[in-house]
Design a protein around this motif. Sequence first.
Motif, short mmCIF file in Angstrom:
data_model
loop_
_atom_site.label_atom_id
_atom_site.label_comp_id
_atom_site.label_asym_id
_atom_site.label_seq_id
_atom_site.Cartn_x
_atom_site.Cartn_y
_atom_site.Cartn_z
N TRP A 196 0.83 -1.21 0.00
CA TRP A 196 0.00 0.00 0.00
C TRP A 196 0.87 1.26 0.00
O TRP A 196 0.54 2.25 -0.68
CB TRP A 196 -0.93 0.00 1.21
N ILE A 197 1.97 1.24 0.73
CA ILE A 197 2.87 2.40 0.70
C ILE A 197 3.32 2.67 -0.73
O ILE A 197 3.29 3.81 -1.21
CB ILE A 197 4.10 2.15 1.61
N LEU A 257 12.51 9.90 6.65
CA LEU A 257 13.83 9.58 6.11
C LEU A 257 14.59 8.64 7.05
O LEU A 257 15.29 7.73 6.59
CB LEU A 257 14.63 10.87 5.89
N ALA A 258 14.42 8.83 8.35
CA ALA A 258 15.08 7.94 9.31
C ALA A 258 14.52 6.52 9.21
O ALA A 258 15.27 5.54 9.25
CB ALA A 258 14.92 8.48 10.73
N LEU A 259 13.20 6.41 9.06
CA LEU A 259 12.59 5.09 8.87
C LEU A 259 13.13 4.39 7.64
O LEU A 259 13.34 3.17 7.63
CB LEU A 259 11.06 5.22 8.76
N SER A 260 13.37 5.16 6.58
CA SER A 260 13.81 4.57 5.31
C SER A 260 15.18 3.90 5.43
O SER A 260 15.56 3.09 4.58
CB SER A 260 13.84 5.64 4.21
N THR A 261 15.93 4.24 6.46
CA THR A 261 17.27 3.66 6.63
C THR A 261 17.24 2.38 7.46
O THR A 261 18.28 1.70 7.56
CB THR A 261 18.22 4.66 7.30
N TYR A 304 12.62 -1.97 6.80
CA TYR A 304 11.86 -1.24 5.80
C TYR A 304 12.60 -1.17 4.46
O TYR A 304 12.30 -0.35 3.62
CB TYR A 304 11.55 0.18 6.29
N ARG A 305 13.55 -2.07 4.29
CA ARG A 305 14.37 -2.04 3.08
C ARG A 305 13.53 -2.13 1.81
O ARG A 305 13.83 -1.47 0.81
CB ARG A 305 15.38 -3.20 3.12
N ALA A 306 12.47 -2.94 1.84
CA ALA A 306 11.65 -3.15 0.64
C ALA A 306 10.91 -1.89 0.19
O ALA A 306 10.52 -1.78 -0.97
CB ALA A 306 10.65 -4.29 0.88
N VAL A 307 10.71 -0.95 1.10
CA VAL A 307 9.98 0.28 0.75
C VAL A 307 10.85 1.51 0.96
O VAL A 307 10.34 2.63 1.07
CB VAL A 307 8.67 0.40 1.57
N ARG A 308 12.17 1.31 1.00
CA ARG A 308 13.08 2.43 1.26
C ARG A 308 12.89 3.54 0.24
O ARG A 308 12.76 4.71 0.59
CB ARG A 308 14.52 1.92 1.25
N ARG A 309 12.90 3.19 -1.04
CA ARG A 309 12.77 4.22 -2.09
C ARG A 309 11.41 4.91 -1.99
O ARG A 309 11.31 6.13 -2.15
CB ARG A 309 12.94 3.57 -3.46
N ALA A 310 10.37 4.12 -1.74
CA ALA A 310 9.03 4.70 -1.64
C ALA A 310 8.95 5.68 -0.47
O ALA A 310 8.32 6.75 -0.58
CB ALA A 310 7.99 3.60 -1.49
N LEU A 311 9.57 5.36 0.65
CA LEU A 311 9.54 6.26 1.80
C LEU A 311 10.27 7.57 1.50
O LEU A 311 9.80 8.65 1.89
CB LEU A 311 10.16 5.57 3.02
#
Length: 329
Positions: A147-148, A239-243, A247-254
């Motif tokens: 969904w993200i 941005l901190a969550l993306s690291t 959450y690696r699978a949605v890093r770019r989306a975040l």
Amino acid sequence: MKINIDISVIIPAFNAADSIGVLVHTLLGETTLSTEIIVVDDGSSDETWTVLSAITDERLILIRQENQGVYAARNTALAIHRGEWVVFLDADDRIAADFLQERLRTAREAQADVALFNARHTDSAGHLRHPVHRRQPYGQTLTGQQWIRHCVSRREWPHYLWLQIIRSAYIREHNLRFQEGKSHKDILWTIQLAAADGRFYFSDRQDYLWVNNPASITHRPDYYDIRAFSYIDVIADILALSTQTQYRAVRRALVRHALVESRHFLGLYRRRVNDRQAVRARFRARIAFRHLVPGVSNLSDAFFLLKLVRNIYLPGVRNTPAAVSQERR
């Protein structure tokens, strides 16, 4: 003896004497399911507590606390709720007569951890306007991380809490709570809710009326700077969550989503903010330009980043009236 409660409804209230009674009575009118309605009076200075205290119903739980903000009020209620499901409402909005019953039925039939619904904008006179969102995967079930990616690709992030009905066990399993603050923290809550990657179902049922209230605190001139600072914190936290590894699978989306929220921030900064120097300094201190760059996916994003550089990152940007006027065009 264990009490079986279907839904806990959590409502923060601040100076809501004119609207809270109508909302609570509408909720109490649903008698086909077991509910508890937890209203947290967050330091109201009007007759909110008097209105609530006059309602005698064992399903209504009242909490009174010093003003700490809506997110702290929701955390207070989350700590004591007993329902199988949780619904968050705002004190000044309106719902359909069968609001809870239909949300519960839909969520259970979909075997969802989270079900999201739709709503309609309306003014204080009750005139219905357009739906709150239009690009969601109605009638489908996705994982939260799917969904993200869906929301980011379609540039529609329906983070409003009153769209959601959430399984309490899911909240507890992932230790979810609100980051306390003044504004925009529902964006972060919804990202963490989805990033935990549960089962999400989407319905186009428009059972909630979002009242556009020009007198609300979010439209006060002295609140715009607070909103801008809150946006900065939210963007930095995304941005901190993306690291984080999980959450690696949605890093770019975040990161792309952080860029979208940066657009919202910049619009507020250019048109509404008063202390532009302090807001600009906070943005630069918390958000490195290089961390936003991976979120660029098209020319529009690239042009926006250039605009962000000009307004926020370039050293020595003048804050003269002429410069401010030019930036706001």
